[in-house]
Scaffold this active site. Structure first.
Site, PDB file in Angstrom:
ATOM      1  N   GLN A 258      -2.309   3.301   9.585  1.00 54.17           N
ATOM      2  CA  GLN A 258      -0.931   3.256   8.884  1.00 54.17           C
ATOM      3  C   GLN A 258       0.038   4.123   9.843  1.00 54.17           C
ATOM      4  O   GLN A 258       1.328   3.928   9.776  1.00 54.17           O
ATOM      5  CB  GLN A 258      -1.092   3.727   7.482  1.00 54.17           C
ATOM      6  CG  GLN A 258      -1.565   3.105   6.524  1.00 54.17           C
ATOM      7  CD  GLN A 258      -3.136   3.181   6.330  1.00 54.17           C
ATOM      8  OE1 GLN A 258      -3.814   3.497   7.395  1.00 54.17           O
ATOM      9  NE2 GLN A 258      -3.907   2.981   5.454  1.00 54.17           N
TER      10      GLN A 258
ATOM     11  N   ASP B 222      -2.253  11.012  -2.894  1.00 56.60           N
ATOM     12  CA  ASP B 222      -2.657  10.040  -3.781  1.00 56.60           C
ATOM     13  C   ASP B 222      -3.002  10.355  -5.196  1.00 56.60           C
ATOM     14  O   ASP B 222      -2.805   9.633  -6.195  1.00 56.60           O
ATOM     15  CB  ASP B 222      -3.662   9.132  -3.139  1.00 56.60           C
ATOM     16  CG  ASP B 222      -3.086   8.567  -1.874  1.00 56.60           C
ATOM     17  OD1 ASP B 222      -2.742   7.410  -2.022  1.00 56.60           O
ATOM     18  OD2 ASP B 222      -3.223   9.166  -0.774  1.00 56.60           O
TER      19      ASP B 222
ATOM     20  N   ASN C 203      -5.558  12.757  -0.401  1.00 53.26           N
ATOM     21  CA  ASN C 203      -4.730  11.866   0.355  1.00 53.26           C
ATOM     22  C   ASN C 203      -5.569  11.051   1.543  1.00 53.26           C
ATOM     23  O   ASN C 203      -6.904  11.205   1.653  1.00 53.26           O
ATOM     24  CB  ASN C 203      -3.689  12.683   1.176  1.00 53.26           C
ATOM     25  CG  ASN C 203      -2.574  12.147   1.831  1.00 53.26           C
ATOM     26  OD1 ASN C 203      -1.888  11.242   1.026  1.00 53.26           O
ATOM     27  ND2 ASN C 203      -2.197  12.364   2.843  1.00 53.26           N
ATOM     28  N   LYS C 204      -4.831  10.339   2.132  1.00 51.94           N
ATOM     29  CA  LYS C 204      -5.445   9.579   3.413  1.00 51.94           C
ATOM     30  C   LYS C 204      -6.729  10.124   4.126  1.00 51.94           C
ATOM     31  O   LYS C 204      -6.356  11.419   4.411  1.00 51.94           O
ATOM     32  CB  LYS C 204      -4.583   8.881   4.158  1.00 51.94           C
ATOM     33  CG  LYS C 204      -5.068   7.940   5.269  1.00 51.94           C
ATOM     34  CD  LYS C 204      -5.705   6.768   4.937  1.00 51.94           C
ATOM     35  CE  LYS C 204      -5.386   5.950   3.624  1.00 51.94           C
ATOM     36  NZ  LYS C 204      -6.096   5.124   3.211  1.00 51.94           N
TER      37      LYS C 204
ATOM     38  N   ARG D  65       1.008  -1.111  -0.067  1.00 49.28           N
ATOM     39  CA  ARG D  65      -0.033   0.108   0.083  1.00 49.28           C
ATOM     40  C   ARG D  65       0.809   1.237   0.004  1.00 49.28           C
ATOM     41  O   ARG D  65       2.007   1.281   0.345  1.00 49.28           O
ATOM     42  CB  ARG D  65      -0.844  -0.002   1.376  1.00 49.28           C
ATOM     43  CG  ARG D  65      -0.347  -0.380   2.355  1.00 49.28           C
ATOM     44  CD  ARG D  65      -0.298   0.565   3.506  1.00 49.28           C
ATOM     45  NE  ARG D  65      -0.384   1.739   3.227  1.00 49.28           N
ATOM     46  CZ  ARG D  65       0.901   2.572   3.527  1.00 49.28           C
ATOM     47  NH1 ARG D  65       1.903   1.959   3.797  1.00 49.28           N
ATOM     48  NH2 ARG D  65       0.824   3.979   3.367  1.00 49.28           N
ATOM     49  N   GLY D  66       0.091   2.490  -0.190  1.00 45.47           N
ATOM     50  CA  GLY D  66       0.906   3.696  -0.503  1.00 45.47           C
ATOM     51  C   GLY D  66       1.194   4.111  -1.793  1.00 45.47           C
ATOM     52  O   GLY D  66       1.487   3.075  -2.773  1.00 45.47           O
ATOM     53  N   ALA D  67       0.916   5.177  -2.092  1.00 46.40           N
ATOM     54  CA  ALA D  67       0.825   5.604  -3.597  1.00 46.40           C
ATOM     55  C   ALA D  67       1.924   5.016  -4.292  1.00 46.40           C
ATOM     56  O   ALA D  67       1.566   4.430  -5.449  1.00 46.40           O
ATOM     57  CB  ALA D  67       0.740   7.174  -3.700  1.00 46.40           C
TER      58      ALA D  67
ATOM     59  N   ARG E 235      -7.652  -0.370  -6.987  1.00 43.58           N
ATOM     60  CA  ARG E 235      -7.705   0.721  -6.038  1.00 43.58           C
ATOM     61  C   ARG E 235      -7.931   2.004  -7.047  1.00 43.58           C
ATOM     62  O   ARG E 235      -7.111   2.005  -7.898  1.00 43.58           O
ATOM     63  CB  ARG E 235      -6.606   0.805  -5.233  1.00 43.58           C
ATOM     64  CG  ARG E 235      -6.437  -0.282  -4.170  1.00 43.58           C
ATOM     65  CD  ARG E 235      -5.667  -0.133  -3.312  1.00 43.58           C
ATOM     66  NE  ARG E 235      -6.243   0.877  -2.219  1.00 43.58           N
ATOM     67  CZ  ARG E 235      -5.723   1.662  -0.940  1.00 43.58           C
ATOM     68  NH1 ARG E 235      -4.312   0.976  -0.960  1.00 43.58           N
ATOM     69  NH2 ARG E 235      -6.202   2.368  -0.216  1.00 43.58           N
TER      70      ARG E 235
HETATM   71  O1  MRU Z   1      -2.415   2.983   3.045  1.00 46.55           O
HETATM   72  P1  MRU Z   1      -3.086   3.409   1.616  1.00 46.55           P
HETATM   73  O2  MRU Z   1      -2.476   2.725   0.400  1.00 46.55           O
HETATM   74  O3  MRU Z   1      -4.691   3.361   1.836  1.00 46.55           O
HETATM   75  O4  MRU Z   1      -2.969   5.044   1.478  1.00 46.55           O
HETATM   76  C1  MRU Z   1      -2.311   5.764   0.423  1.00 46.55           C
HETATM   77  C2  MRU Z   1      -1.427   6.216   1.148  1.00 46.55           C
HETATM   78  O5  MRU Z   1      -0.148   5.765   1.200  1.00 46.55           O
HETATM   79  C3  MRU Z   1      -1.489   7.790   1.846  1.00 46.55           C
HETATM   80  O6  MRU Z   1      -2.453   8.213   1.693  1.00 46.55           O
HETATM   81  C4  MRU Z   1      -0.266   8.387   1.787  1.00 46.55           C
HETATM   82  O7  MRU Z   1      -0.285   9.542   2.742  1.00 46.55           O
HETATM   83  C5  MRU Z   1      -0.163   8.978   0.277  1.00 46.55           C
HETATM   84  S1  MRU Z   1       1.596   9.076  -0.010  1.00 46.55           S
HETATM   85  C6  MRU Z   1       2.491   7.427   0.004  1.00 46.55           C
END
Ligand code: MRU
Length: 347
Positions: free
Chosen positions: A190, A231, A241-242, A51-53, A91
């Site tokens: 996270q 994201d 973003n998250k 996970r993570g962008a 996703r």
């Molecule tokens: O854990 P996710 O894949 O749902 O979240 C995506 C992210 O990693 C975050 O939103 C993060 O802050 C973006 S940058 C890697």
């Protein structure tokens, strides 16, 4: 990053296999999983094993390359087209996933070898872009700064180094004294699990705060700067973003604290005019209603943490309007979240 004396990327490909650090087990267990087929890599993206962008961007590129390798013994074009759709349906919000899939698909038109090469190139670019983001962002962090971050945008989220945490690592390695507040980031935690784990391994002083503690922390003058990842970034500077990022940005403005986004240019979406056009992923209500983790004896359990019979709403991301964002740290420099500066810099 180095873990137990060995250098790791978050995700990599050898032969036709994709290897991932299983992020669903961290921080309790460090385990590498090998995935042999593109459908398995899709499952790993969907269930957030990776996970993570940036990490899902790289994984998506590798999944596309796996599909081209598989297609050499299958039905060719129809097979890779179907695979592309499957990858893109894992996703919806992170732009990097679509950018990487598209690049590898185009390269694959010349052959499976080219698809693999392109996917490897994307993963390597993420590392150099993350490093550059670290170097630009480091200038914003002064000695003794207290930094608030949300979710995990460290090396686990980005093949290596990270986006939001890369400037933090750079500042720390340059000898600046820092303290990081990691938002817990419910429901998948996270921040509490992954960011805290990364920071502990780097020896960076930090603590985890509940998601609803940021206002109090800021009101007490204990935050000097907020840095988060992204994201997807629209052409007008709105940022997805998250979930929970938006409220941190509003708070930062209220308390006069600079709020920065760190992201590579691959996260910008030229086709997206504003945040209103960004598709926000909604995930299972079970992520809110249940939690998973080890008991004191190390045995894993899933436990219910909410009222039985009540439903939950679980949007995975939110959109922060450009007006709350001080600037965006990219691998090509720090820019204002304005259409003019964004169109000037994105390829
Ligand atoms: O854990 P996710 O894949 O749902 O979240 C995506 C992210 O990693 C975050 O939103 C993060 O802050 C973006 S940058 C890697």
């Amino acid at each position: 990053v180095k873990f137990n004396g060995k250098h790791y990327r978050t995700v990599w490909m050898e032969g036709s296999s994709v290897f991932l650090i299983d992020q669903t087990l961290l921080p309790f267990e460090f385990k590498i999983v090998e995935i042999k087929v593109h459908t398995g890599t899709c499952d790993a993206i969907r269930d957030m094993t990776v996970r993570g962008a940036g990490a899902i961007g790289a994984a998506a590129g590798f999944a596309m390359a796996q599909a081209f390798l598989e297609a050499e013994n299958q039905a060719g074009q129809g097979y890779v087209d179907k695979a592309k759709l499957l990858i893109e349906n894992t996703r919806p919000t992170a732009k990097d996933l679509f950018a990487a899939t598209g690049r590898v698909y185009n390269a694959g038109m010349m052959g499976a070898g080219q698809a693999v090469e392109e996917a490897q190139q994307i993963a390597t670019e993420y590392i150099s872009h993350a490093l550059a983001i670290g170097q630009y962002g480091e200038e914003l962090i002064r000695d003794q700064f207290r930094i608030l971050t949300h979710c995990n945008a460290g090396w686990l989220a980005f093949v290596d180094y990270g986006s939001a945490l890369s400037p933090v690592y750079a500042a720390w390695n340059n000898g600046k004294k820092l303290f990081v507040y990691a938002d817990e980031t419910r429901p998948r935690s996270q921040g509490a699990r992954l960011t805290a784990w990364e920071l502990l391994h780097e020896g960076i002083p930090h603590c985890i705060i509940p998601d609803n503690a940021a206002a109090t922390l800021m009101s007490q003058g204990k935050v000097d700067i907020v840095i988060t990842g992204a994201d997807r970034i629209a052409v007008n500077g709105d940022v997805a973003n998250k979930i929970g990022t938006l409220e941190k940005a509003i708070l930062a403005k209220e308390f006069g604290i600079p709020f920065y986004i760190a992201a590579p240019l691959s996260t910008f979406d030229r086709a997206c005019r504003s945040g209103a056009e960004i598709i926000i992923e909604e995930r299972s209500e079970n992520e809110v209603l249940f939690q998973h983790g080890p008991d004191p004896a190390g045995i894993f359990h899933t436990i219910r943490v909410a009222n039985p019979g009540s439903a939950a709403w679980n949007p995975a991301f939110d959109v922060t309007p450009a007006k709350y964002i001080t600037a965006i740290i990219t691998e090509k420099g720090i820019i204002k979240p304005s259409t003019e500066e964004i169109l000037n810099i994105i390829p």
